[in-house]
Design a protein around this motif. Sequence first.
Motif, PDB file in Angstrom:
ATOM      1  N   TYR A 185      30.318  48.926  48.631  1.00 25.83           N
ATOM      2  CA  TYR A 185      31.473  49.717  48.238  1.00 25.83           C
ATOM      3  C   TYR A 185      32.487  48.855  47.483  1.00 25.83           C
ATOM      4  O   TYR A 185      33.092  49.296  46.500  1.00 25.83           O
ATOM      5  CB  TYR A 185      32.137  50.322  49.471  1.00 25.83           C
ATOM      6  CG  TYR A 185      31.606  51.687  49.828  1.00 25.83           C
ATOM      7  CD1 TYR A 185      31.816  52.789  49.002  1.00 25.83           C
ATOM      8  CD2 TYR A 185      30.902  51.884  51.010  1.00 25.83           C
ATOM      9  CE1 TYR A 185      31.335  54.031  49.336  1.00 25.83           C
ATOM     10  CE2 TYR A 185      30.404  53.129  51.346  1.00 25.83           C
ATOM     11  CZ  TYR A 185      30.627  54.215  50.507  1.00 25.83           C
ATOM     12  OH  TYR A 185      30.143  55.441  50.831  1.00 25.83           O
ATOM     13  N   ALA A 186      32.690  47.610  47.934  1.00 27.39           N
ATOM     14  CA  ALA A 186      33.669  46.741  47.274  1.00 27.39           C
ATOM     15  C   ALA A 186      33.232  46.401  45.860  1.00 27.39           C
ATOM     16  O   ALA A 186      34.054  46.365  44.930  1.00 27.39           O
ATOM     17  CB  ALA A 186      33.868  45.460  48.095  1.00 27.39           C
ATOM     18  N   ILE A 187      31.943  46.152  45.641  1.00 27.24           N
ATOM     19  CA  ILE A 187      31.458  45.832  44.300  1.00 27.24           C
ATOM     20  C   ILE A 187      31.594  47.038  43.375  1.00 27.24           C
ATOM     21  O   ILE A 187      31.922  46.904  42.190  1.00 27.24           O
ATOM     22  CB  ILE A 187      29.991  45.351  44.369  1.00 27.24           C
ATOM     23  CG1 ILE A 187      29.909  43.985  45.078  1.00 27.24           C
ATOM     24  CG2 ILE A 187      29.373  45.247  42.985  1.00 27.24           C
ATOM     25  CD1 ILE A 187      28.516  43.501  45.289  1.00 27.24           C
ATOM     26  N   LEU A 188      31.374  48.244  43.915  1.00 27.31           N
ATOM     27  CA  LEU A 188      31.433  49.439  43.082  1.00 27.31           C
ATOM     28  C   LEU A 188      32.856  49.846  42.738  1.00 27.31           C
ATOM     29  O   LEU A 188      33.155  50.201  41.596  1.00 27.31           O
ATOM     30  CB  LEU A 188      30.722  50.601  43.787  1.00 27.31           C
ATOM     31  CG  LEU A 188      29.191  50.559  43.838  1.00 27.31           C
ATOM     32  CD1 LEU A 188      28.665  51.776  44.553  1.00 27.31           C
ATOM     33  CD2 LEU A 188      28.597  50.481  42.450  1.00 27.31           C
ATOM     34  N   TYR A 189      33.756  49.809  43.718  1.00 29.34           N
ATOM     35  CA  TYR A 189      35.050  50.454  43.569  1.00 29.34           C
ATOM     36  C   TYR A 189      36.242  49.500  43.545  1.00 29.34           C
ATOM     37  O   TYR A 189      37.364  49.946  43.349  1.00 29.34           O
ATOM     38  CB  TYR A 189      35.258  51.474  44.700  1.00 29.34           C
ATOM     39  CG  TYR A 189      34.191  52.542  44.727  1.00 29.34           C
ATOM     40  CD1 TYR A 189      34.140  53.526  43.751  1.00 29.34           C
ATOM     41  CD2 TYR A 189      33.222  52.551  45.722  1.00 29.34           C
ATOM     42  CE1 TYR A 189      33.159  54.498  43.772  1.00 29.34           C
ATOM     43  CE2 TYR A 189      32.238  53.519  45.748  1.00 29.34           C
ATOM     44  CZ  TYR A 189      32.209  54.498  44.768  1.00 29.34           C
ATOM     45  OH  TYR A 189      31.247  55.451  44.786  1.00 29.34           O
ATOM     46  N   ASP A 190      36.050  48.212  43.786  1.00 31.34           N
ATOM     47  CA  ASP A 190      37.159  47.266  43.783  1.00 31.34           C
ATOM     48  C   ASP A 190      37.068  46.415  42.516  1.00 31.34           C
ATOM     49  O   ASP A 190      36.157  45.587  42.379  1.00 31.34           O
ATOM     50  CB  ASP A 190      37.104  46.363  45.024  1.00 31.34           C
ATOM     51  CG  ASP A 190      38.413  45.622  45.240  1.00 31.34           C
ATOM     52  OD1 ASP A 190      38.988  45.178  44.234  1.00 31.34           O
ATOM     53  OD2 ASP A 190      38.846  45.510  46.390  1.00 31.34           O
ATOM     54  N   PRO A 191      37.986  46.595  41.560  1.00 30.33           N
ATOM     55  CA  PRO A 191      37.871  45.831  40.300  1.00 30.33           C
ATOM     56  C   PRO A 191      37.958  44.323  40.499  1.00 30.33           C
ATOM     57  O   PRO A 191      37.265  43.571  39.821  1.00 30.33           O
ATOM     58  CB  PRO A 191      39.047  46.363  39.465  1.00 30.33           C
ATOM     59  CG  PRO A 191      39.427  47.666  40.089  1.00 30.33           C
ATOM     60  CD  PRO A 191      39.115  47.532  41.550  1.00 30.33           C
ATOM     61  N   THR A 192      38.801  43.877  41.427  1.00 32.46           N
ATOM     62  CA  THR A 192      38.958  42.430  41.631  1.00 32.46           C
ATOM     63  C   THR A 192      37.677  41.806  42.170  1.00 32.46           C
ATOM     64  O   THR A 192      37.186  40.794  41.657  1.00 32.46           O
ATOM     65  CB  THR A 192      40.120  42.164  42.604  1.00 32.46           C
ATOM     66  OG1 THR A 192      41.309  42.758  42.092  1.00 32.46           O
ATOM     67  CG2 THR A 192      40.334  40.670  42.770  1.00 32.46           C
ATOM     68  N   ILE A 193      37.117  42.418  43.213  1.00 37.56           N
ATOM     69  CA  ILE A 193      35.875  41.894  43.799  1.00 37.56           C
ATOM     70  C   ILE A 193      34.733  41.999  42.791  1.00 37.56           C
ATOM     71  O   ILE A 193      33.911  41.089  42.674  1.00 37.56           O
ATOM     72  CB  ILE A 193      35.548  42.660  45.089  1.00 37.56           C
ATOM     73  CG1 ILE A 193      36.686  42.508  46.115  1.00 37.56           C
ATOM     74  CG2 ILE A 193      34.243  42.157  45.690  1.00 37.56           C
ATOM     75  CD1 ILE A 193      36.968  41.091  46.517  1.00 37.56           C
ATOM     76  N   ALA A 194      34.662  43.113  42.038  1.00 37.63           N
ATOM     77  CA  ALA A 194      33.600  43.271  41.044  1.00 37.63           C
ATOM     78  C   ALA A 194      33.704  42.208  39.953  1.00 37.63           C
ATOM     79  O   ALA A 194      32.695  41.646  39.520  1.00 37.63           O
ATOM     80  CB  ALA A 194      33.670  44.666  40.436  1.00 37.63           C
ATOM     81  N   LYS A 195      34.924  41.908  39.528  1.00 37.58           N
ATOM     82  CA  LYS A 195      35.111  40.887  38.484  1.00 37.58           C
ATOM     83  C   LYS A 195      34.666  39.515  38.974  1.00 37.58           C
ATOM     84  O   LYS A 195      33.957  38.785  38.267  1.00 37.58           O
ATOM     85  CB  LYS A 195      36.578  40.857  38.068  1.00 37.58           C
ATOM     86  CG  LYS A 195      36.901  39.799  37.032  1.00 37.58           C
ATOM     87  CD  LYS A 195      38.389  39.787  36.707  1.00 37.58           C
ATOM     88  CE  LYS A 195      38.725  38.652  35.731  1.00 37.58           C
ATOM     89  NZ  LYS A 195      40.176  38.610  35.435  1.00 37.58           N
ATOM     90  N   ILE A 196      35.058  39.167  40.196  1.00 36.56           N
ATOM     91  CA  ILE A 196      34.679  37.857  40.750  1.00 36.56           C
ATOM     92  C   ILE A 196      33.164  37.777  40.938  1.00 36.56           C
ATOM     93  O   ILE A 196      32.527  36.760  40.623  1.00 36.56           O
ATOM     94  CB  ILE A 196      35.413  37.618  42.079  1.00 36.56           C
ATOM     95  CG1 ILE A 196      36.928  37.529  41.842  1.00 36.56           C
ATOM     96  CG2 ILE A 196      34.913  36.350  42.754  1.00 36.56           C
ATOM     97  CD1 ILE A 196      37.734  37.450  43.110  1.00 36.56           C
ATOM     98  N   SER A 197      32.561  38.875  41.446  1.00 33.63           N
ATOM     99  CA  SER A 197      31.122  38.874  41.693  1.00 33.63           C
ATOM    100  C   SER A 197      30.326  38.745  40.405  1.00 33.63           C
ATOM    101  O   SER A 197      29.404  37.929  40.306  1.00 33.63           O
ATOM    102  CB  SER A 197      30.736  40.158  42.439  1.00 33.63           C
ATOM    103  OG  SER A 197      29.347  40.223  42.638  1.00 33.63           O
ATOM    104  N   VAL A 198      30.656  39.539  39.402  1.00 24.84           N
ATOM    105  CA  VAL A 198      29.918  39.490  38.133  1.00 24.84           C
ATOM    106  C   VAL A 198      30.111  38.138  37.453  1.00 24.84           C
ATOM    107  O   VAL A 198      29.170  37.575  36.880  1.00 24.84           O
ATOM    108  CB  VAL A 198      30.380  40.645  37.226  1.00 24.84           C
ATOM    109  CG1 VAL A 198      29.753  40.515  35.842  1.00 24.84           C
ATOM    110  CG2 VAL A 198      30.015  41.984  37.838  1.00 24.84           C
ATOM    111  N   SER A 199      31.316  37.573  37.526  1.00 26.41           N
ATOM    112  CA  SER A 199      31.547  36.259  36.925  1.00 26.41           C
ATOM    113  C   SER A 199      30.722  35.181  37.613  1.00 26.41           C
ATOM    114  O   SER A 199      30.183  34.284  36.950  1.00 26.41           O
ATOM    115  CB  SER A 199      33.041  35.926  37.001  1.00 26.41           C
ATOM    116  OG  SER A 199      33.286  34.619  36.520  1.00 26.41           O
TER     117      SER A 199
END
Length: 392
Positions: free
Chosen positions: A101-115
């Motif tokens: 859920y955090a990767i899908l809907y949290d922009p901050t966590i998604a940005k850190i994860s993809v980076s």
Amino acid sequence: MEMAKRGFPERDFTSINQSPSTISASTTSTTAEMIHKPPVNKRRRHRQAHNIAIKDIGRWKAQDDLALMLGVQQTNNLEDVYRGVKFSCKFTLKEIENRWYAILYDPTIAKISVSAIRQLHSDVVALIHKKTIFSQQEEDIIRQIPSTSLPTVEMFDEMLSKNTHVFLPYRTGKCLFNHWTLLKHHHLLPDQSIQYFSRHQDLMNFSDGEDSIEKDVEASLVLPCKQDDLLHSEHILSDRKNKREIRRLENEIPRWQVLVDSITGVAPSDFDNHTLAVLRGRLVRYLMRSREITLGRCTKDSEVDVNLSLEGPAAKISRKQGLIKLQPNGDFMLANTGKRPIYVDSKPIVGSLNCAKLFNNSVVEIAGLRFVFLINQDLIAAVRTEALKNQI
């Protein structure tokens, strides 16, 4: 439990390590679509996942995020991912759901994860793809080879070339051959059948079963006890080996709180998705990966997280010279716990238990050794945002 039942949109993560420009554009647009006015129950669930993701900073690595994304893409079922994917540490099903859920809907966590995923080495990415769970379409194609045949790796290479749109890019013929062998071993191929009693075949009644058990017990009593002795000795040796390995791992736990890298001519990336700050010197740099670390000089009697003797002469430094702690509001504080003064931006911290605030690019000087304190702005911004929400 399908992804549609859980409210998860289907996404394609196979191109995460292919084109950075394409990834950033697709990730931004997809994330904007998913966070646009979700229902009330989904917003509450997203908020809980965000809170848990902030608290679990450092547990989820880039390899775990990539394995999670590929597993969900292959199975569309988080329970299958929980049972079939081997992560770097043990995660519960609830933790996996919250991370997704955090990767899908949290922009901050998604940005850190993809980076962090983009920074993975190509060999690591290939290994994760090879270990990804097989999808139903992939297994249907592999099951076309009967169990009575003797296939070769070349046959699976040909199968892979004909079905490139179905198999993952990093699949190999040997990988398909190993999976086919595993299906055959567990009798999961279509032409395999499990033996069962016929309707007209005489079944064993209770008395016959009791007689057979008594015969087996009598036969076991006649056998010598040498096998039991050998088995007992093997269990003792295995137990000793396991305990020795556990003690070794327990002794290595403090080393993972602060990692030390030698500074060479090549400038490496100072931060990853689980490094809070970096204490950079002239020869080495210390990666801060926990909320509290100790500074000083390691001896036989005492150990600290940051051994300043690796940077230079540390005979005048106390064994426990200082303490760096991350506050709940996102500020780093440096406390002087030794006898000698510590200088932060040319301002001394004199006396025991006195402290000063550390900023990004602050210069810390201890007994002639100078360090630059660098802060991971993305992670600390997430921590400060969470602290403000809790205060409100």
